[in-house]
Write an enzyme that holds these catalytic residues in place. Structure first.
Site, PDB file in Angstrom:
ATOM      1  N   GLU A  38       0.865  -1.123  -0.096  1.00  0.00           N
ATOM      2  CA  GLU A  38       0.093   0.084   0.075  1.00  0.00           C
ATOM      3  C   GLU A  38       0.922   1.285   0.098  1.00  0.00           C
ATOM      4  O   GLU A  38       0.693   2.251  -0.712  1.00  0.00           O
ATOM      5  CB  GLU A  38      -0.963   0.066   1.313  1.00  0.00           C
ATOM      6  CG  GLU A  38      -2.191  -1.020   1.141  1.00  0.00           C
ATOM      7  CD  GLU A  38      -1.589  -2.423   1.271  1.00  0.00           C
ATOM      8  OE1 GLU A  38      -0.706  -2.759   1.650  1.00  0.00           O
ATOM      9  OE2 GLU A  38      -2.588  -3.315   0.852  1.00  0.00           O
ATOM     10  N   HIS A  89     -11.349  -6.206   7.766  1.00  0.00           N
ATOM     11  CA  HIS A  89     -12.224  -6.131   6.348  1.00  0.00           C
ATOM     12  C   HIS A  89     -13.521  -5.393   6.609  1.00  0.00           C
ATOM     13  O   HIS A  89     -14.415  -5.353   5.561  1.00  0.00           O
ATOM     14  CB  HIS A  89     -12.395  -7.631   5.889  1.00  0.00           C
ATOM     15  CG  HIS A  89     -11.316  -8.285   5.272  1.00  0.00           C
ATOM     16  ND1 HIS A  89     -10.438  -8.646   6.124  1.00  0.00           N
ATOM     17  CD2 HIS A  89     -10.883  -8.568   4.008  1.00  0.00           C
ATOM     18  CE1 HIS A  89      -9.429  -9.330   5.215  1.00  0.00           C
ATOM     19  NE2 HIS A  89      -9.794  -9.066   4.140  1.00  0.00           N
TER      20      HIS A  89
END
Lengths: 330, 397
Positions: free
Chosen positions: A66, A135
């Site tokens: 990321e 998540h």
């Protein structure tokens, strides 16, 4: 899907896909980059078919890192590109945190305005999908606290279609929080005109007794609560925030001036949250209009729990109504 | 673990026949290329004595500029100074190897690179003085595509990689036209190699085969922590596991720095993917003016590297080529004048306008920033401290 159609029923994921396709078609400098966004179309299929249509140079399957995604997007923006980064899930954004907060957010200021940072970071966020840890999170507040970033979150397919294009057109970094539990329900999309400017909040249901404010997936919960309250004789107004930074206080204050009561709801933990900021600001600016303290309904100040407990963690219509009752009791 | 001066990066202290380290000039200024230097020798054909004199001049001027920076800091003109002393050879040689169209992403100690690329280095003083966070406009062609300093160690290695991805998309790599093909040269230090961002830069640049040259100045110290703590393997080997070819050079030999960077920039521009250069050098001064190397540095190691000084080395070589006292005296005067000019302009600096707080936080209008800027103006006005206001007050009295 044809843009000839002016009104279509689409799920948000497909509306985003259409918006991204339009942005790619409109401006050759627009690039998509992220993990698994190529042939797979992203884990939520938001970018489905776009690499086949626009090529690997414009829809880039990146290595799995990321910080690398955001850091290279910054370099591409310095070169005049308009990268749209997909972070696969909310809880995976933190390896990119330094590049977002110390670099992306500050570079235009550091450079004395010599260049802009037109980077969009798409973040599927929030719960209600029964997923494993990392998540289902709502990390908006970390970024709303950072000057130099803009944060928006659509609640409907129509807003998703338009707001993603407006975010890409912005010359500032925009973090685009997509309520992943709303990816699949269909809603009307008007391909002829946007409903409101990118940073406008909007009254989506009118009422006279209490104002509810929320964003993303929470908006449908608020509308559901409003419907129930109506049956109980309480008239509820609902404001869709749409923009978390800056917050458009105009419609919120105008609404509270009329109703005298405000409940702010969010999936995120409440401590030092966007909801807290709105509560404080409304208390400062609409003090003499308030009939009751501004109340907050938030996720608990705990880690997001294992999914089998998420319905207890996430504010639902009953939790919102409980706060409405308290506000009405003053 | 050995504690020899170059532990972690063997090869420079006793370059034997199998040494991979590239060096042309010995510490005594003799032209004696190491075996590893052979493949780079042809790149020295691009420069003559004019360029060598320019290398010397820039190294000497930056050495004096750096000393002036330290002086100004000690006299209270800056809260902090970041010395470049000792690293001039690595910086000047590599900077001259870049073509005008190339882009440079420095860390924060690359004063010599900035000078070579054409920035007014007073901007570095302004940055460290607290007048600005940036100081020069990298989009202004007169600044030689020298991007801003970056204080978060290693972060800019990814910006350099993304920039190179943009060059690829712009069709500026591998065309074969030397006026068109463009590379990105990024500098960082030995400490940065431990940062994840630098590893991610290797991953992304290798994945996209970008036109990047990563130039590591291994100055042996990350503030007080020796390079042996960062790595148990020579750092030039680090990138190879990522598929990025690499070479180690004597960073205090400006010729090695020039030739090796020239070759690897050529490779990058030609579309042959990213390259990695480890330049062995030494931070003769402190990390910054706030540092105290007497607490951790070894005097013998320091003295050894002083004896390898890049400027004295080139002076000896130039003298062996016939350069006389007049040239060196002229450069010394030029360096003094340069430092005096920096001093005068530093003393003339005024506080930045308060609008700097609010302007350019965003590129487009932002209600919160606008509101707070206006609030500060009203707040300050409420004290009525302006000369005009106090004059009015006196009249009224």
């Amino acid at each position: 899907m044809s843009t000839e159609t002016t009104l279509d029923e689409l799920p948000m994921a497909k509306a985003l896909n259409a918006g991204l396709r339009q942005a790619l078609a409109d401006d050759p400098k627009v690039l998509l980059m992220g993990e698994d966004i190529g042939p797979l179309g992203g884990v939520f299929r938001v970018t489905e078919g776009l690499q086949a249509e626009f090529g690997k140079e414009r829809v880039v399957d990146t290595p799995l890192a990321e910080s690398g995604i955001i850091g290279t997007a910054i370099g591409l923006a310095l070169r005049g590109y308009r990268p749209v980064c997909e972070i696969q899930f909310d809880g995976f954004i933190y390896p990119g945190f330094d590049q977002i907060t110390s670099q992306l957010a500050k570079l235009t200021n550091r450079g004395g305005g010599a260049f802009s940072m037109p980077v969009v970071i798409r973040v599927p966020y929030g719960g209600h999908i029964g997923a494993v840890e990392h998540h289902q999170e709502s990390p908006e507040a970390y970024f709303a606290h950072t000057p130099g970033l803009r944060l928006v979150s659509p609640s409907t397919p129509n807003d998703a279609y338009w707001m993603i294009q407006e975010a890409i057109a912005s010359n500032d970094p925009v973090m685009f929080f997509e309520p992943k539990s709303r990816y699949w329900p269909k809603g009307p999309v008007d391909f002829t005109a946007s409903a409101a400017p990118l940073h406008a909040s909007r009254i989506v249901r009118t009422g006279t007794d209490v104002t509810l404010v929320g964003h993303g997936a929470m908006v449908s919960v608020l509308l559901q609560a409003a419907e129930v309250a109506q049956g109980e004789g309480v008239s509820v107004e609902v404001v869709d925030l749409r923009s978390l930074s800056p917050v458009d206080y105009g419609p919120i204050l105008e609404s509270v001036t009329r109703t005298g009561r405000l409940v702010v709801a969010q999936e995120a933990s409440g401590f030092v949250s966007v909801g807290s900021e709105i509560a404080a600001t409304v208390a400062e600016r609409a003090f003499y209009s308030l009939q009751a303290p501004v109340l907050r309904v938030s996720g608990f100040d705990t880690p997001f729990p294992p999914a089998k407990l998420e319905t207890l963690f996430l504010p639902d219509a009953d939790r919102v109504l409980e706060a409405v009752d308290r506000a009405m009791a003053y | 673990m050995t504690d020899s001066p170059s532990a972690g990066s063997p090869g420079i202290d006793s370059p034997g026949a199998d040494s991979p380290t590239v060096r042309f000039l010995t510490a005594d200024g003799a032209f004696e290329p190491t075996p590893g230097a052979e493949e780079y020798a042809s790149y020295l054909e691009r420069i003559g004595e004019t360029e060598l004199r320019r290398f010397y001049r820039d190294m000497a001027v930056v050495r004096r500029f750096d000393q002036e920076g330290t002086n100004l800091q000690r006299q209270g003109q800056m809260a902090l100074w970041v010395p470049s002393h000792g690293q001039e050879g690595a910086q000047v040689g590599s900077a001259y190897a870049a073509r005008p169209q190339d882009h440079i992403f420095p860390s924060y100690r690359e004063h010599a690179v900035g000078l070579v690329r054409g920035i007014d280095v007073l901007a570095i003083v302004e940055l460290l003085r607290g007048n600005t966070h940036g100081g020069w406009d990298p989009t202004d062609p007169s600044n030689g595509n020298f991007h801003g300093y970056c204080l978060v160690i290693g972060s800019h290695s990814l910006h350099a990689t993304g920039y190179a991805m943009g060059l690829q998309r712009d069709g500026l790599v591998g065309t074969g036209d030397p006026e068109v093909d463009t590379a990105v040269l990024a500098y960082f230090g030995d400490g940065a190699t431990s940062q994840g961002d630098v590893s991610e830069a290797f991953v992304f640049s290798a994945s996209s085969q970008t036109p990047n040259v990563f130039f590591l100045q291994n100055n042996h110290w990350a503030i007080s922590v020796p390079v042996t703590v960062q790595s148990r393997t020579p750092l030039y080997l680090r990138s190879r596991g990522f598929g990025v070819p690499s070479v180690q050079i004597d960073g205090n030999d400006v010729l090695a720095s020039y030739a090796v960077t020239a070759k690897h920039l050529d490779e990058a521009r030609a579309g042959n993917g990213p390259q990695f250069i480890e330049a062995l050098t030494y931070r003769i001064g402190a990390h910054t003016s706030s540092d105290d190397p007497t607490k951790y540095a070894d005097q013998a190691q320091h003295d050894l590297w002083v004896s390898r000084d890049p400027i004295i080395r080139l002076e000896k070589y130039l003298r062996s080529l016939g350069e006389g006292d007049a040239f060196f005296a002229e450069v010394a005067t030029e360096a003094e004048d340069f430092a005096a000019d920096i001093r005068h302009r530093t003393l003339a600096l005024t506080a930045p306008d308060k609008s700097l707080i609010f302007d350019n936080v965003y590129s487009e209008p932002h209600p919160v920033v606008t509101e707070q800027k206006q609030w500060l103006e009203r707040y300050e006005a409420s004290f009525d401290t302006s000369p005009e206001a106090s004059a009015v007050t006196k009249e009224q009295a």
